[in-house]
Motif scaffolding. Structure first.
Motif, PDB file in Angstrom:
ATOM      1  N   ARG A  56       0.835  -1.209   0.000  1.00  0.00           N
ATOM      2  CA  ARG A  56       0.000   0.000   0.000  1.00  0.00           C
ATOM      3  C   ARG A  56       0.865   1.252   0.000  1.00  0.00           C
ATOM      4  NH1 ARG A  56      -3.433  -3.076   3.260  1.00  0.00           N
ATOM      5  NH2 ARG A  56      -2.383  -2.395   5.154  1.00  0.00           N
ATOM      6  N   GLN A  59       2.315   1.673  -3.501  1.00  0.00           N
ATOM      7  CA  GLN A  59       1.315   2.165  -4.447  1.00  0.00           C
ATOM      8  C   GLN A  59       1.085   3.664  -4.261  1.00  0.00           C
ATOM      9  OE1 GLN A  59      -1.946  -0.569  -3.586  1.00  0.00           O
ATOM     10  NE2 GLN A  59      -1.895  -1.203  -5.723  1.00  0.00           N
ATOM     11  N   LYS A  60       1.020   4.099  -3.011  1.00  0.00           N
ATOM     12  CA  LYS A  60       0.833   5.520  -2.732  1.00  0.00           C
ATOM     13  C   LYS A  60       2.022   6.328  -3.246  1.00  0.00           C
ATOM     14  CE  LYS A  60      -0.201   8.716   1.001  1.00  0.00           C
ATOM     15  NZ  LYS A  60      -0.432   8.886   2.427  1.00  0.00           N
ATOM     16  N   ARG A  61       3.232   5.828  -3.025  1.00  0.00           N
ATOM     17  CA  ARG A  61       4.433   6.519  -3.504  1.00  0.00           C
ATOM     18  C   ARG A  61       4.431   6.633  -5.027  1.00  0.00           C
ATOM     19  NH1 ARG A  61       8.825   5.831  -6.064  1.00  0.00           N
ATOM     20  NH2 ARG A  61       8.471   3.622  -6.396  1.00  0.00           N
ATOM     21  N   LYS A  63       1.824   6.530  -7.056  1.00  0.00           N
ATOM     22  CA  LYS A  63       0.747   7.411  -7.493  1.00  0.00           C
ATOM     23  C   LYS A  63       1.145   8.875  -7.354  1.00  0.00           C
ATOM     24  CE  LYS A  63      -4.231   7.779  -6.988  1.00  0.00           C
ATOM     25  NZ  LYS A  63      -5.410   7.336  -6.256  1.00  0.00           N
ATOM     26  N   GLU A  64       1.775   9.219  -6.236  1.00  0.00           N
ATOM     27  CA  GLU A  64       2.224  10.592  -6.022  1.00  0.00           C
ATOM     28  C   GLU A  64       3.322  10.973  -7.015  1.00  0.00           C
ATOM     29  OE1 GLU A  64       3.329  10.712  -1.929  1.00  0.00           O
ATOM     30  OE2 GLU A  64       1.244  10.770  -1.238  1.00  0.00           O
TER      31      GLU A  64
END
Length: 160
Positions: A56, A59-61, A63-64
């Motif tokens: 998770r 994925q956040k990294r 996306k940013e």
């Protein structure tokens, strides 16, 4: 030779495979981010999978990073400029002052003629500007409509 129905159950043995083994006896893969660093071990060319928590975060990294790259490529502003502009606006859409960009990031509004960035807007406000084609007359008519809508001018005599 006896038929299969009369054979004792103990003679038939299920083929051994991983599906019949309890989960605790199956080998577990170790998250590549949870592994302790070993200075004497070479880094693997293709490290293993990640646990749910680290996946998770990854994925956040990603996306940013993709958003920052897109904003920099299309609008010419860096991720810090985007964050600074959002702070200047109080963290909300510049028009409606309601959307915070928590669920969906605020869109970068820009002048299509000059390419200059104007501010950050939520999707509905950005679509409204696009629908009005950035025309001041369009929005003046919208304000006049809100002040005195045509339905207020209807009189009961007009229906007869």
């Amino acid at each position: 030779m006896p038929s299969l129905r009369t054979w004792p159950v103990t003679l038939w043995v299920a083929p051994s495979n991983r599906c019949n083994q309890p989960r605790s006896s199956m080998p577990r893969k170790v998250c590549k981010d949870c592994q302790p660093e070993n200075p004497y071990q070479r880094p693997a060319p293709h490290p293993g999978p990640r646990c749910a928590t680290h996946w998770r975060a990854e994925q956040k990294r990603r996306k940013e990073a993709a958003h920052a790259s897109h904003v920099a490529h299309v609008y010419g502003i860096g991720h810090r400029d985007y964050d600074h502009l959002k702070d200047l606006q109080g963290g909300v859409c510049a028009i409606c002052q309601r959307a915070t960009g928590a669920t969906r990031r605020l869109s970068v509004d820009h002048d299509h003629k000059t390419g200059a960035v104007r501010g950050l807007l939520c999707r509905p406000c950005n679509n409204m500007l696009g629908h009005g084609r950035d025309s001041k007359d369009f929005f003046a008519r919208a304000v006049a409509y809100l002040i005195a809508p045509p339905a207020c001018r209807l009189t009961p005599e007009a229906d007869q």
